[in-house]
Motif scaffolding. Structure first.
Motif, PDB file in Angstrom:
ATOM      1  N   ALA A 184       0.824  -1.209   0.000  1.00 46.67           N
ATOM      2  CA  ALA A 184       0.000   0.000   0.000  1.00 46.67           C
ATOM      3  C   ALA A 184       0.859   1.261   0.000  1.00 46.67           C
ATOM      4  CB  ALA A 184      -0.950   0.011   1.198  1.00 46.67           C
ATOM      5  N   GLY A 238      -2.130   5.263   2.413  1.00 40.43           N
ATOM      6  CA  GLY A 238      -1.254   4.148   2.089  1.00 40.43           C
ATOM      7  C   GLY A 238      -0.408   3.729   3.283  1.00 40.43           C
ATOM      8  N   SER A 261      -2.622   2.235   6.151  1.00 35.91           N
ATOM      9  CA  SER A 261      -3.103   0.910   5.786  1.00 35.91           C
ATOM     10  C   SER A 261      -2.030  -0.147   6.010  1.00 35.91           C
ATOM     11  CB  SER A 261      -3.551   0.900   4.316  1.00 35.91           C
ATOM     12  OG  SER A 261      -3.958  -0.390   3.923  1.00 35.91           O
ATOM     13  N   ARG A 297      -6.952  -3.303   4.913  1.00 30.18           N
ATOM     14  CA  ARG A 297      -7.220  -2.842   3.554  1.00 30.18           C
ATOM     15  C   ARG A 297      -8.706  -2.524   3.394  1.00 30.18           C
ATOM     16  NH1 ARG A 297      -1.961  -2.176   3.120  1.00 30.18           N
ATOM     17  NH2 ARG A 297      -0.764  -4.076   2.723  1.00 30.18           N
ATOM     18  N   HIS A 303      -9.976   0.862   4.772  1.00 31.16           N
ATOM     19  CA  HIS A 303      -9.204   1.910   4.108  1.00 31.16           C
ATOM     20  C   HIS A 303      -9.619   2.090   2.649  1.00 31.16           C
ATOM     21  CE1 HIS A 303      -6.634   1.941   7.657  1.00 31.16           C
ATOM     22  NE2 HIS A 303      -5.993   2.976   7.154  1.00 31.16           N
ATOM     23  N   THR A 304     -10.441   1.178   2.135  1.00 28.96           N
ATOM     24  CA  THR A 304     -11.017   1.368   0.793  1.00 28.96           C
ATOM     25  C   THR A 304     -12.501   1.716   0.863  1.00 28.96           C
ATOM     26  OG1 THR A 304     -11.297  -1.044   0.634  1.00 28.96           O
ATOM     27  CG2 THR A 304      -9.367  -0.076  -0.435  1.00 28.96           C
ATOM     28  N   VAL A 306      -5.007   2.252  -1.983  1.00 28.78           N
ATOM     29  CA  VAL A 306      -5.001   1.097  -1.078  1.00 28.78           C
ATOM     30  C   VAL A 306      -5.574  -0.136  -1.769  1.00 28.78           C
ATOM     31  CG1 VAL A 306      -5.834   0.208   1.129  1.00 28.78           C
ATOM     32  CG2 VAL A 306      -5.153   2.599   0.932  1.00 28.78           C
TER      33      VAL A 306
END
Length: 433
Positions: free
Chosen positions: A150, A306, A309, A315, A318-319, A360
């Motif tokens: 990331a 990034g 994460s 992940r 963070h998305t 990410v």
């Protein structure tokens, strides 16, 4: 470099490994960032040239949207073959060939004279650039462990907003300052000045890059061992067969999520100058510099997300969260077009959030797929996602021709970002499956 993780279950890095990856990062990431910046610039500078070339060569709004999108259609058809070939013949041959041919074709866009030539050159640009973005992502999986991806992607993917900043500000200067020089319009000079350097960078890739860490003469034998051990960790559970990957529901869910994100990204990239013009902003330079503002915020968001994460090992959220924020902000921007300050602020939030989620997201496939599955899987996801670059500009162009406004088209992009959020909810960490 990313700090050692303090999260339970995430392996502490050694000082030796951290030092090796600082060296790898200094060698690879700045140059790859430069290459992808020009790739992204040559992909989207058509949105800025539109303000001038559209009248010169006689394009309707729908024709421009179709031509802008045809690049992605051609690009998508050759993504998987290009990445599978790169797995066999190496990154140097693949990336050099791509960059030289696309750079020359992008420069040739200066000589589009009608609708047919515009379509032809956009298709050729897509054919020649196919495989570049997923090829570099695959290339990074040769060098970086899953827990470092990331942050590495956060640097590499800065090319998107940097390309947009460069494409807005510098393109505006080129178009305004070189208009009429040598008998060419400013937009024609823009294509030449921004296209030719790509061929030079292709040659430099051949000279400077190594196909794999084991072939890098700038790493010692011990450093190569450290990189190999780091890359091997975390991929023992990964799917390695491409045919098996295609049968795996996860790859299709990732593709849906990526498609929605890309629709949002490219809708904004291609149409933001037009949206600003609709909101009463006049003058090429003013539009150019205002277009750059959201991407300045995107740079900071990408780096921060990034790193956090990688530090937390998360992940999923963070998305999901930034994609949802991007959809909500784009909705506000579309509905408040008559209040420029509110609409433009919301657009800044939308751009920063969707680019951060995109960064990410590309750390996720490496956790699930390895070997040939990674080569083909990354390309397959990118192929489906990149179709968003065809759908979004063409759809907005059709809507603008029909209604005289981009608002309804932007609302459709909000719906696609909502679909991306739903798909992201279905993606789990492989160790929890």
């Amino acid at each position: 470099m990313v700090e050692a993780s303090r999260t339970p279950g995430i392996r502490e890095e050694s000082a030796e490994e951290a030092a090796v990856y600082r060296k790898v990062g200094r060698r690879l990431l700045p140059f790859l960032l430069l290459c992808y910046t020009f790739a992204y610039l040559d992909r989207v500078n058509i949105g800025f040239a539109k303000l001038h070339m559209q009248e010169d060569i006689g394009l309707s709004e729908a024709a421009f949207g179709l031509g802008a999108g045809l690049f992605f259609l051609a690009y998508a058809l050759l993504e998987v073959p290009s990445n599978l070939l790169m797995q066999r013949i190496g990154a140097k041959r693949t990336i050099t060939r791509i960059m030289v041919l696309w750079g020359l074709t992008s420069a040739a866009m200066a000589f589009a004279w009608n609708e047919a030539s515009f379509y032809t050159l956009r298709i050729l640009l897509g054919v020649f650039e196919a495989g570049f973005a997923p090829g570099i992502i695959l290339y990074l999986t040769y060098w970086y462990s899953t827990r470092r991806m990331a942050a590495a992607m956060g640097v590499y993917m800065l090319a998107g907003p940097i390309g947009s900043i460069f494409g807005s500000g510098v393109s505006a200067v080129i178009i305004s300052g070189m208009d009429g020089v040598g008998g060419l319009a400013g937009w024609q000079w823009m294509f030449v000045v921004e296209g030719v350097p790509c061929a030079v960078l292709g040659y430099l890739f051949w000279r400077l890059m190594a196909d794999r860490p084991q072939e890098a003469d700038w790493l010692s034998a011990r450093e190569k061992e450290v990189v190999a051990a780091a890359v091997a960790r975390g991929r023992t559970r990964a799917v390695h067969s491409f045919s098996a990957a295609l049968k795996d529901p996860r790859i299709h869910v990732m593709s849906v999520a990526y498609f929605g994100m890309m629709c949002g990204i490219y809708a904004i990239s291609f149409w933001l100058p037009t949206v600003l013009q609709e909101n009463g902003v006049e003058g090429t330079l003013e539009i150019g510099f205002l277009t750059a503002v959201p991407y300045m915020f995107a740079v900071a968001a990408m780096v921060v997300l990034g790193r956090t994460s990688d530090r937390t090992g998360d992940r999923r959220w963070h998305t999901i969260v930034p994609t949802a924020v991007a959809g909500a902000a784009l909705l506000v921007s579309a509905l408040t077009g008559d209040v420029f300050a509110v609409s433009f602020t919301a657009m800044i939030v939308a751009v920063a959030a969707v680019w951060a989620a995109y960064t990410v997201f590309w750390a996720v496939p490496a956790e699930h797929f390895g070997g040939t599955a990674a080569a083909g899987g990354i390309a397959f996801i990118n192929t489906i996602g990149i179709l968003g670059g065809f759908v979004s500009p063409y759809l907005i162009g059709l809507v603008k021709d029909a209604t005289g406004s981009t608002q309804a088209g932007l609302l459709a992009m909000v719906g696609l970002l909502a679909a991306a959020v739903a798909a992201l909810f279905l993606i789990r960490h492989p160790e929890r499956d």
